[in-house]
Design an enzyme around this catalytic site. Structure first.
Site, mmCIF file in Angstrom:
data_model
loop_
_atom_site.group_PDB
_atom_site.id
_atom_site.type_symbol
_atom_site.label_atom_id
_atom_site.label_comp_id
_atom_site.label_asym_id
_atom_site.label_seq_id
_atom_site.Cartn_x
_atom_site.Cartn_y
_atom_site.Cartn_z
ATOM 1 N N HIS A 83 30.356 48.960 19.164
ATOM 2 C CA HIS A 83 31.510 49.818 19.464
ATOM 3 C C HIS A 83 32.053 49.569 20.871
ATOM 4 C CE1 HIS A 83 32.068 52.341 15.917
ATOM 5 N NE2 HIS A 83 30.762 52.263 15.748
ATOM 6 N N ILE A 84 31.930 48.332 21.327
ATOM 7 C CA ILE A 84 32.540 48.031 22.623
ATOM 8 C C ILE A 84 33.574 46.909 22.519
ATOM 9 C CG2 ILE A 84 30.650 48.890 24.053
ATOM 10 C CD1 ILE A 84 29.639 46.094 24.345
ATOM 11 N N GLY A 141 28.932 45.473 0.492
ATOM 12 C CA GLY A 141 29.109 46.798 1.102
ATOM 13 C C GLY A 141 28.048 47.151 2.121
ATOM 14 N N SER A 142 27.306 46.159 2.599
ATOM 15 C CA SER A 142 26.193 46.433 3.518
ATOM 16 C C SER A 142 26.614 46.350 4.976
ATOM 17 C CB SER A 142 25.070 45.420 3.267
ATOM 18 O OG SER A 142 25.553 44.106 3.485
ATOM 19 N N TYR A 169 35.769 56.090 12.978
ATOM 20 C CA TYR A 169 36.014 54.903 13.809
ATOM 21 C C TYR A 169 37.287 55.114 14.627
ATOM 22 C CZ TYR A 169 36.874 49.941 14.910
ATOM 23 O OH TYR A 169 37.107 48.751 15.547
ATOM 24 N N ASP A 192 33.574 39.261 13.460
ATOM 25 C CA ASP A 192 32.926 38.816 12.224
ATOM 26 C C ASP A 192 33.285 37.373 11.900
ATOM 27 O OD1 ASP A 192 32.089 41.402 12.191
ATOM 28 O OD2 ASP A 192 33.262 42.021 10.447
#
Length: 385
Positions: free
Chosen positions: A33-34, A120-121, A220, A170
């Site tokens: 989350h950075i 979905g992982s 989020y 990603d």
């Protein structure tokens, strides 16, 4: 695996595959989350991923099949494509649309996909499909894209074609991943450093909570907003563009500018987590896995208490890992609210760890997790297996 895939290809298309490719999934080892706060992340490619077998056809069609999904696509060569419902083949279709948008000539292909990433992982199966497709088309049609171009192209597919507002980590990790290396990546500049990550007697255990992820997107967006609020408060006295432009010591001096405690907590996590990534790079480069493990636990603790994106499922995994022998460290990975945790577990203790965590988690949560083992593998490439 390879032999079976080639048999499946022949059965489906009545011809032999001429080319094969593989693109991995990824986990983020630390730095959560950075990415939207101008900070550093540390993903690595894993040994699960997406296999793609290809052969040209003379029918002027793209024929897409998957061993994982029933939906099929047979589509004529066109000048553009648009998203079709929510089917898996939208990811390769979006890649094709981008190649056409850039003026590249394509020809008919038979394409068979197989993925062993749990769906979905949160291990980036979508980025894996995008990048393997882009890599294959680039090689087959000699389109001249660099690897970084393929990363940006795949991100465009995710954002503009699929409609998911995600960052570039990603796609970058699955394209640029290296065996036994973590990538310390600045998501703003795309500058990165490959950090030695020799796991030695350890492996990467990936523990899927198997919790449906329903709240992640709204929460989020809420966290992004809270970080923007914290930044605005700090900017009244500091000349900074992002929260990660300062370190924890500087934050201590100026945290009084943030009057809302929740917002202050969010900023504290972001700034300290960014510092942890820098420390992690040093510890990994020096092969100090136990020290790196402590940073993993600290990261999880911060994500749970300060950033509040964990939840009872992920916390249960971290709790078990902390008290288990033969575990160097553990933390949630990804956006949170379900998804996966990772742990550094001794190879010879993996079966015992799997049994223990399954019993502990099932007893607390009411259903079992899924546990996988992985090493740190290479990024996208030709598959010769």
């Amino acid at each position: 695996m390879s032999h079976n895939l080639h048999q499946q290809f022949k059965k489906l298309f009545n011809s032999e595959a001429t080319n094969a490719y593989f693109s991995p999934g990824r986990v983020n080892l630390i730095g959560e989350h950075i990415d939207y706060n101008g900070g550093l992340v540390m993903p690595c490619a894993i040994t699960f991923g997406t296999y793609l077998l290809v052969a040209p056809n003379t029918e002027g069609k793209f024929r897409l099949r998957s061993i994982n999904f029933e939906e099929q696509l047979d589509i004529d060569l066109q000048t553009t494509y648009t998203k079709q419902d929510k089917f898996w083949f939208n990811y390769p279709l979006g890649v094709m649309a981008h190649f056409l948008k850039d003026g590249h000539q394509l020809q008919g292909l038979d394409m068979l996909y197989y993925g062993d990433i749990p769906i979905g992982s949160g291990l980036s199966s979508s980025a894996s499909i995008e990048v393997v497709t882009a890599f294959a088309l680039n090689e087959l049609f000699k389109s001249g894209y660099s690897k970084l171009d393929l990363v940006k192209l795949s991100k465009w597919v995710e954002n503009s074609f699929i409609g998911l507002n995600s960052g570039i980590m990603d796609q970058f990790a699955v394209a640029f991943g290296e065996a036994e290396k973590a990538l310390m990546l600045n998501c703003d500049t795309l500058d990165y450093q490959a950090v030695d990550c020799h796991l030695g007697e350890y492996l990467l255990a990936i523990i899927n909570t198997n919790k449906p992820r329903k709240l992640a997107e709204s929460k989020y967006n809420e966290r992004v907003q809270e970080c923007q609020t914290a930044l605005a408060a700090l900017q009244t006295e500091l000349d900074i563009q992002n929260l990660c432009d300062i370190d924890a010591a500087k934050f201590k001096q100026y945290e009084h500018l943030i009057t809302d405690q929740t917002v202050k907590n969010r900023a504290q996590h972001v700034i300290e987590e960014n510092d942890r990534v820098k420390l992690a790079a040093k510890e990994l480069a020096a092969h100090n896995l136990l020290e790196f493990g402590k940073l993993m636990y600290a990261s999880h603790d911060s994500l749970s208490k300060l950033y509040e994106v964990s939840g009872v499922e992920l916390d249960t995994i971290a709790e078990y890992a902390k008290n288990a022998p033969d575990v160097a460290g553990a933390r949630m990975t990804g956006a949170g609210f379900g998804g996966c945790a990772i742990a550094l577990v001794k190879k010879n203790a993996f079966d015992e760890f799997t049994k223990g965590i399954t019993e502990f988690y099932t007893g607390k949560i009411g259903y079992a997790p899924s546990v996988y083992s992985s090493l740190i593998g290479p990024g996208v490439g030709v598959y010769n297996g």
